[in-house]
Motif scaffolding. Structure first.
Motif, short mmCIF file in Angstrom:
data_model
loop_
_atom_site.label_atom_id
_atom_site.label_comp_id
_atom_site.label_asym_id
_atom_site.label_seq_id
_atom_site.Cartn_x
_atom_site.Cartn_y
_atom_site.Cartn_z
N THR A 276 0.79 -1.22 0.00
CA THR A 276 0.00 0.00 0.00
C THR A 276 0.82 1.27 0.00
OG1 THR A 276 -0.18 -0.12 2.42
CG2 THR A 276 -1.99 -1.05 1.12
N TRP B 97 -8.82 -9.50 -0.11
CA TRP B 97 -10.01 -10.32 -0.34
C TRP B 97 -10.10 -11.34 0.80
CZ3 TRP B 97 -12.40 -9.96 -5.49
CH2 TRP B 97 -13.61 -10.65 -5.57
N LEU C 135 -13.26 -3.27 -8.81
CA LEU C 135 -11.93 -3.08 -8.24
C LEU C 135 -10.85 -3.01 -9.31
CD1 LEU C 135 -12.40 -5.57 -5.31
CD2 LEU C 135 -12.29 -3.08 -5.13
N LEU D 182 -8.95 -7.76 -12.98
CA LEU D 182 -8.32 -7.77 -11.66
C LEU D 182 -7.24 -8.84 -11.64
CD1 LEU D 182 -8.24 -6.56 -8.82
CD2 LEU D 182 -9.96 -8.24 -8.13
N LEU E 231 -5.02 0.79 -0.15
CA LEU E 231 -5.76 -0.27 -0.82
C LEU E 231 -6.78 0.29 -1.81
CD1 LEU E 231 -6.50 -2.71 2.15
CD2 LEU E 231 -4.95 -3.13 0.24
N ALA E 232 -6.98 -0.44 -2.90
CA ALA E 232 -8.07 -0.10 -3.80
C ALA E 232 -9.42 -0.46 -3.18
CB ALA E 232 -7.91 -0.83 -5.13
N GLY E 233 -9.43 -1.56 -2.42
CA GLY E 233 -10.68 -1.98 -1.80
C GLY E 233 -10.47 -3.20 -0.93
N ARG F 31 -2.47 -8.31 -7.84
CA ARG F 31 -3.00 -7.19 -7.06
C ARG F 31 -3.78 -7.65 -5.83
NH1 ARG F 31 -6.76 -3.48 -10.21
NH2 ARG F 31 -6.74 -2.53 -8.14
N VAL F 32 -4.04 -8.95 -5.72
CA VAL F 32 -4.94 -9.44 -4.68
C VAL F 32 -4.15 -10.11 -3.56
CG1 VAL F 32 -6.94 -10.88 -4.19
CG2 VAL F 32 -6.71 -9.80 -6.44
N VAL G 135 -5.75 -5.16 -3.49
CA VAL G 135 -7.06 -5.51 -2.96
C VAL G 135 -6.88 -6.56 -1.87
CG1 VAL G 135 -9.27 -6.63 -3.50
CG2 VAL G 135 -8.27 -4.97 -5.10
#
Length: 259
Positions: A24, A91, A82, A108, A137-139, A112-113, A89
């Motif tokens: 981040t 999750w 996202l 996605l 974070l994006a989400g 990125r996860v 991200v």
């Protein structure tokens, strides 16, 4: 060694905090400064305050259809949202059935996860809240079977404080409660598979979804038939359905004999 405090994140969340900090820090500079994310579909965006999905807020997405627990429309809808935001991200998984290549097809990328394996709702919620404190974070996505009003308020406040978007996914089967409980989420969506085009294009092009905006704070509920997210995470309205909302769903037919 003193026992862990009740406010400490669960072990699965602790295991990913270092990875979140690493990812981040550079993402903070690339964060979008917009307050909404438009879908690019005229009638859909016009139903939302500000012309798009509010960022830095909590949104609920639940799967429709008779095999909701096993379908992936809601997951791909969340992935497409996202995919168009900057940053990694988090999750929080409720079961080990998330198919990373499918998320990559809606933009996605797996790189990125950060996956947090939290198998129970009581672990998903605090892991989400902890993740929402990381502004780069994006989400943050959480897969939940249910979400009560008080936890949803905590998530909404955490999202507002950091500017990170929170998405809660609900997947249910026929016979289970199809409607989430009241919550503090800014919007509530239901995503269901929809029939493809008729004639020669039935087996060509992108799948179609029925999007039901069931609740929207400051906006107008509605229903739309859309083409599923493409490789950039973008929805599209079929040309023949542009500026038209989906027809109301028909109630399920009863079996003979009134059963």
């Amino acid at each position: 060694m003193p026992p862990p405090r009740s406010s400490d994140p669960p072990a699965p969340a602790k295991n990913v905090l270092a990875e979140l900090r690493r990812l981040t820090e550079p993402a903070l500079e690339a964060r979008t400064t917009d307050s909404v994310l438009p879908f690019g579909a005229g009638t859909l965006d016009r139903a939302l305050p500000g012309g798009g999905l509010a960022l830095g807020a909590l949104h609920q997405i639940h799967e429709g259809g008779p095999r909701g627990r096993y379908a992936a429309s809601a997951v791909l809808f969340a992935g497409g949202i996202l995919a168009r935001l900057d940053g990694p991200v988090l999750w929080c998984l409720h079961s080990r059935d998330l198919f990373a290549p499918a998320l990559a097809r809606v933009g996605l990328h797996p790189d990125r996860v950060v996956y947090c394996e939290t198998w129970r709702d009581t672990e998903v919620l605090p892991a989400m809240e902890e993740g929402l404190r990381h502004r780069g974070l994006a989400g943050v996505v959480g897969e939940l079977t249910r979400m009560a009003l008080t936890p949803s308020r905590r998530l909404q406040l955490a999202a507002e404080g950091s500017g990170v978007t929170a998405l809660v996914l609900h997947r249910v089967c026929a016979g289970e409660s199809a409607e989430p409980e009241p919550s503090a989420a800014r919007t509530r969506w239901r995503v269901s598979p929809a029939p493809s085009g008729s004639g020669g294009d039935r087996h060509m092009g992108r799948p179609r979804w029925r999007l039901d905006l069931q609740r929207c704070r400051g906006g107008a509920p509605g229903s739309w038939i859309v083409e599923a997210c493409d490789a950039q995470g973008r929805l599209a309205v079929p040309t023949v359905l542009a500026d038209r909302q989906a027809a109301p769903e028909r109630p399920a037919l009863r079996r003979a004999g009134g059963r």
